[in-house]
Design an enzyme around this catalytic site. Structure first.
Site, mmCIF file in Angstrom:
data_model
loop_
_atom_site.group_PDB
_atom_site.id
_atom_site.type_symbol
_atom_site.label_atom_id
_atom_site.label_comp_id
_atom_site.label_asym_id
_atom_site.label_seq_id
_atom_site.Cartn_x
_atom_site.Cartn_y
_atom_site.Cartn_z
ATOM 1 C CB ALA A 281 -10.674 13.982 3.590
ATOM 2 C CB ALA B 125 -17.781 0.796 3.209
ATOM 3 C CE1 TYR C 162 -10.241 9.478 -4.322
ATOM 4 C CE2 TYR C 162 -11.805 9.642 -2.515
ATOM 5 C CZ TYR C 162 -11.437 9.926 -3.808
ATOM 6 O OH TYR C 162 -12.282 10.662 -4.602
ATOM 7 C CE LYS D 101 -17.121 -3.281 5.275
ATOM 8 N NZ LYS D 101 -16.039 -2.352 5.677
ATOM 9 C CE LYS E 155 10.558 6.632 5.059
ATOM 10 N NZ LYS E 155 9.576 7.013 6.075
ATOM 11 C CD GLU F 126 -2.829 1.113 2.427
ATOM 12 O OE1 GLU F 126 -3.551 0.111 2.529
ATOM 13 O OE2 GLU F 126 -2.877 2.066 3.228
HETATM 14 P P1 FAD Z 1 -17.855 0.970 7.073
HETATM 15 O O1 FAD Z 1 -17.736 -0.436 6.649
HETATM 16 O O2 FAD Z 1 -18.982 1.775 6.498
HETATM 17 O O3 FAD Z 1 -17.942 0.984 8.660
HETATM 18 C C1 FAD Z 1 -17.839 2.190 9.394
HETATM 19 C C2 FAD Z 1 -18.499 1.995 10.761
HETATM 20 O O4 FAD Z 1 -19.916 1.937 10.588
HETATM 21 C C3 FAD Z 1 -18.113 0.693 11.467
HETATM 22 O O5 FAD Z 1 -18.071 0.958 12.846
HETATM 23 C C4 FAD Z 1 -19.247 -0.258 11.122
HETATM 24 O O6 FAD Z 1 -19.429 -1.274 12.094
HETATM 25 C C5 FAD Z 1 -20.433 0.701 11.054
HETATM 26 N N1 FAD Z 1 -21.456 0.303 10.082
HETATM 27 C C6 FAD Z 1 -21.270 -0.189 8.840
HETATM 28 N N2 FAD Z 1 -22.449 -0.412 8.221
HETATM 29 C C7 FAD Z 1 -23.411 -0.029 9.116
HETATM 30 C C8 FAD Z 1 -24.834 0.012 9.058
HETATM 31 N N3 FAD Z 1 -25.504 -0.403 7.980
HETATM 32 N N4 FAD Z 1 -25.517 0.462 10.153
HETATM 33 C C9 FAD Z 1 -24.833 0.899 11.278
HETATM 34 N N5 FAD Z 1 -23.482 0.891 11.371
HETATM 35 C C10 FAD Z 1 -22.779 0.433 10.296
HETATM 36 N N6 FAD Z 1 -9.454 5.764 5.059
HETATM 37 C C11 FAD Z 1 -9.309 6.766 4.159
HETATM 38 O O7 FAD Z 1 -9.794 7.880 4.404
HETATM 39 N N7 FAD Z 1 -8.637 6.563 2.969
HETATM 40 C C12 FAD Z 1 -8.102 5.363 2.642
HETATM 41 O O8 FAD Z 1 -7.503 5.204 1.569
HETATM 42 C C13 FAD Z 1 -8.239 4.277 3.578
HETATM 43 N N8 FAD Z 1 -7.754 3.044 3.301
HETATM 44 C C14 FAD Z 1 -7.957 2.010 4.177
HETATM 45 C C15 FAD Z 1 -7.505 0.721 3.846
HETATM 46 C C16 FAD Z 1 -7.706 -0.363 4.700
HETATM 47 C C17 FAD Z 1 -7.207 -1.738 4.297
HETATM 48 C C18 FAD Z 1 -8.362 -0.150 5.946
HETATM 49 C C19 FAD Z 1 -8.561 -1.294 6.897
HETATM 50 C C20 FAD Z 1 -8.827 1.124 6.285
HETATM 51 C C21 FAD Z 1 -8.639 2.202 5.411
HETATM 52 N N9 FAD Z 1 -9.115 3.487 5.703
HETATM 53 C C22 FAD Z 1 -8.941 4.523 4.794
HETATM 54 C C23 FAD Z 1 -9.754 3.779 6.996
HETATM 55 C C24 FAD Z 1 -11.311 3.663 6.910
HETATM 56 O O9 FAD Z 1 -11.798 4.575 5.967
HETATM 57 C C25 FAD Z 1 -11.857 3.960 8.296
HETATM 58 O O10 FAD Z 1 -11.537 2.911 9.188
HETATM 59 C C26 FAD Z 1 -13.325 4.324 8.376
HETATM 60 O O11 FAD Z 1 -13.611 4.801 9.697
HETATM 61 C C27 FAD Z 1 -14.276 3.160 8.112
HETATM 62 O O12 FAD Z 1 -14.300 2.785 6.802
HETATM 63 P P2 FAD Z 1 -15.039 1.420 6.360
HETATM 64 O O13 FAD Z 1 -14.948 1.338 4.895
HETATM 65 O O14 FAD Z 1 -14.571 0.286 7.159
HETATM 66 O O15 FAD Z 1 -16.549 1.810 6.794
#
Ligand code: FAD
Length: 295
Positions: A51, A126, A49, A167, A274, A17
């Site tokens: 904000a 997501a 990505y 998801k 890195k 990454e």
């Molecule tokens: P979601 O899956 O939407 O979950 C977010 C929260 O909402 C969780 O607590 C989940 O339990 C809850 N939730 C989900 N669906 C529901 C629902 N239907 N009802 C109620 N609650 C729900 N961030 C960035 O800004 N840019 C990046 O490029 C980036 N890359 C990442 C890569 C990886 C491999 C990982 C693990 C994380 C990355 N992140 C990145 C961080 C990520 O965006 C954050 O952790 C963010 O807070 C949650 O994203 P998510 O896609 O897991 O969200």
């Protein structure tokens, strides 16, 4: 190559990454790292990505340049922060036209420490983004994030796994996990996913610690637990930056060795742009190329 084929053909998959560089100088350093890591034969590389608007353009530019100028399969991350469906659709269209075959679909975090707010006309989770991509860009492979120690916002761990399942059911092909330092958290997570009926491959997120300030920032952001033996070793290394990097590479190597012995489906390295730590881990694992792990 799409995620489903990568994960079927590459057991384990190995990925790196990167984040988009902020200056021309940092961009050149990143291309040097990418070239050095290309020689290790990763299954794919991904680009985070941010904000803000200019960060997003940098993600797109880096993804498309890596795709044009290297042989790497390049995967952009895409978040819901501050964008409407139409704007996200435009970004996806650009990727599809640029030959990109996979995206990592995330909700994202807002800049600073604020809470995520759904943009009017955008997506709240997501899972909604995954469903949108599946519907409008059906040929794209989709990855999503998973949290071995639970996502910091959802204290109910059962609900957290249900949200991950949603998801996957919406169309994700692979789960890539948040970094963790204790493999037992990962194995327990994989078992809980199995119990919940999540059948797609789960790829382990590995971050070799490279500096004390870096680990503090990442542990703060991710909520990852630092096991006492790791803390003790870091304490022994103290202010010696090289010793800290050695501890980090050694710990990550041991994590990888154990995960590989237990037939993990993939390793995703948070490289922090890195190449040294990742190359060191390869050396310690006794390999020069990812393909040797599949021999
Ligand atoms: P979601 O899956 O939407 O979950 C977010 C929260 O909402 C969780 O607590 C989940 O339990 C809850 N939730 C989900 N669906 C529901 C629902 N239907 N009802 C109620 N609650 C729900 N961030 C960035 O800004 N840019 C990046 O490029 C980036 N890359 C990442 C890569 C990886 C491999 C990982 C693990 C994380 C990355 N992140 C990145 C961080 C990520 O965006 C954050 O952790 C963010 O807070 C949650 O994203 P998510 O896609 O897991 O969200």
């Amino acid at each position: 190559m799409r995620f489903d084929r990568i994960l079927a053909d590459h057991r384990p998959s190995i990925s790196f990454e990167f984040f988009p560089p902020k200056t021309d100088e940092a961009a050149e350093a990143l291309y040097a790292s990418a070239a050095s890591l290309e020689a290790l034969g990763p299954s794919f590389v991904s680009v985070t990505y941010g904000a803000g608007g200019s960060t997003r353009e940098r993600t797109r530019d880096l993804v498309l340049r890596l795709r044009r100028e290297t042989s790497l399969t390049t995967v952009p991350h895409l978040t819901c922060v501050g964008s409407t469906r139409d704007e996200i659709g435009e970004v996806l269209q650009t990727y599809a036209e640029g030959g990109i075959e996979n995206v990592l679909a995330l909700r994202g975090d807002p800049p600073g420490a604020g809470r995520f707010e759904t943009t009017p006309g955008g997506f709240g989770y997501a899972g909604d983004l995954v469903a949108f991509i599946r519907k409008h860009f059906p040929t794209l492979g989709i990855g999503v994030a998973g949290y071995p120690e639970g996502h910091p916002e959802t204290t109910d761990k059962l609900a957290d796994i249900d949200h991950l399942k949603a998801k996957v059911d919406a169309g994700a092909d692979v789960v890539i996990t948040q970094l963790f330092f204790d493999n037992r958290d990962f194995y327990d997570f994989v078992e809980r996913c199995e119990l919940a009926g999540i059948r797609v491959p789960i790829v382990a997120g590995i971050m070799p610690i490279q500096s004390i300030s870096g680990v503090k920032r990442m542990a703060g952001l991710s909520g990852a637990r630092l096991p006492a033996p790791l803390l003790r070793a870091l304490k022994r290394a103290g202010e010696d930056a090289q010793a800290v990097a050695s501890v980090g590479a050694h710990w990550a190597t041991e994590q990888c060795r154990d995960l590989l012995d237990r037939r993990v489906r993939g390793l995703h390295f948070y490289t922090l742009n890195k190449s040294a730590a990742t190359r060191r881990i390869y050396e310690s694992l006794g390999i020069k190329h990812s393909g040797e792990l599949r021999a």
